[in-house]
Design a protein around this motif. Structure first.
Motif, PDB file in Angstrom:
ATOM      1  N   LEU A   1     -33.797  60.021 107.430  1.00  0.00           N
ATOM      2  CA  LEU A   1     -32.411  60.460 107.286  1.00  0.00           C
ATOM      3  C   LEU A   1     -32.269  61.563 106.242  1.00  0.00           C
ATOM      4  N   GLN A   2     -33.076  61.509 105.200  1.00  0.00           N
ATOM      5  CA  GLN A   2     -33.032  62.543 104.164  1.00  0.00           C
ATOM      6  C   GLN A   2     -33.707  63.830 104.622  1.00  0.00           C
ATOM      7  N   SER A   3     -34.502  63.760 105.686  1.00  0.00           N
ATOM      8  CA  SER A   3     -35.272  64.918 106.132  1.00  0.00           C
ATOM      9  C   SER A   3     -34.826  65.461 107.482  1.00  0.00           C
ATOM     10  N   VAL A   4     -33.652  65.078 107.947  1.00  0.00           N
ATOM     11  CA  VAL A   4     -33.188  65.504 109.269  1.00  0.00           C
ATOM     12  C   VAL A   4     -33.162  67.032 109.385  1.00  0.00           C
ATOM     13  N   ALA A   5     -32.681  67.726 108.376  1.00  0.00           N
ATOM     14  CA  ALA A   5     -32.598  69.187 108.427  1.00  0.00           C
ATOM     15  C   ALA A   5     -33.985  69.820 108.493  1.00  0.00           C
TER      16      ALA A   5
END
Length: 121
Positions: free
Chosen positions: A62-66
């Motif tokens: 979720l923290q690395s979606v971008a």
């Protein structure tokens, strides 16, 4: 006196770098992965040497979606029938690759000639 330099919640790239690499390697040979956090962590870190536990894997994704999106991987963490599921999909190809170039038309440059819009009364 301690000074807070960075926090993993405000700067997810501090934790997310390794998960992006591991997920990229996983998705390289397949188009998608759908499974539980336990199944995913077992595939990307079977020996546990990276410290990516089932509890951490969802948060890291979720923290690395971008960052994942930039390399062509879409990630969704959701619940289905009471189980937490992670869906990873690889972009097959760039949709714009095979399209022809479109020559833009400047509406201010259109004169009242034969191509002028006609409004019937």
């Amino acid at each position: 006196m301690w000074e807070l330099v960075s926090d993993s919640r405000t700067q997810p790239e501090l934790l997310g770098g390794r998960i992006v690499i591991l997920l990229s390697e996983l998705i390289r040979d397949r188009t998608e992965f759908i499974g539980t956090p336990t199944e995913l962590s077992a595939q990307i870190d079977p020996a546990g040497s990276e410290g990516i536990t089932p509890k951490k894997v969802s948060r890291l994704i979720l923290q690395s979606v971008a960052a994942l999106s930039k390399i062509g991987i879409s990630a969704v963490v959701r619940r289905s029938n009471g189980k937490r599921l992670i869906e990873l999909r690889r972009a097959e190809s760039d949709d714009a690759q095979d399209t022809q170039a479109v020559d833009p038309i400047d509406p201010a440059d259109v004169s009242g000639g034969e191509n002028a819009p006609c409004f019937g009364v």
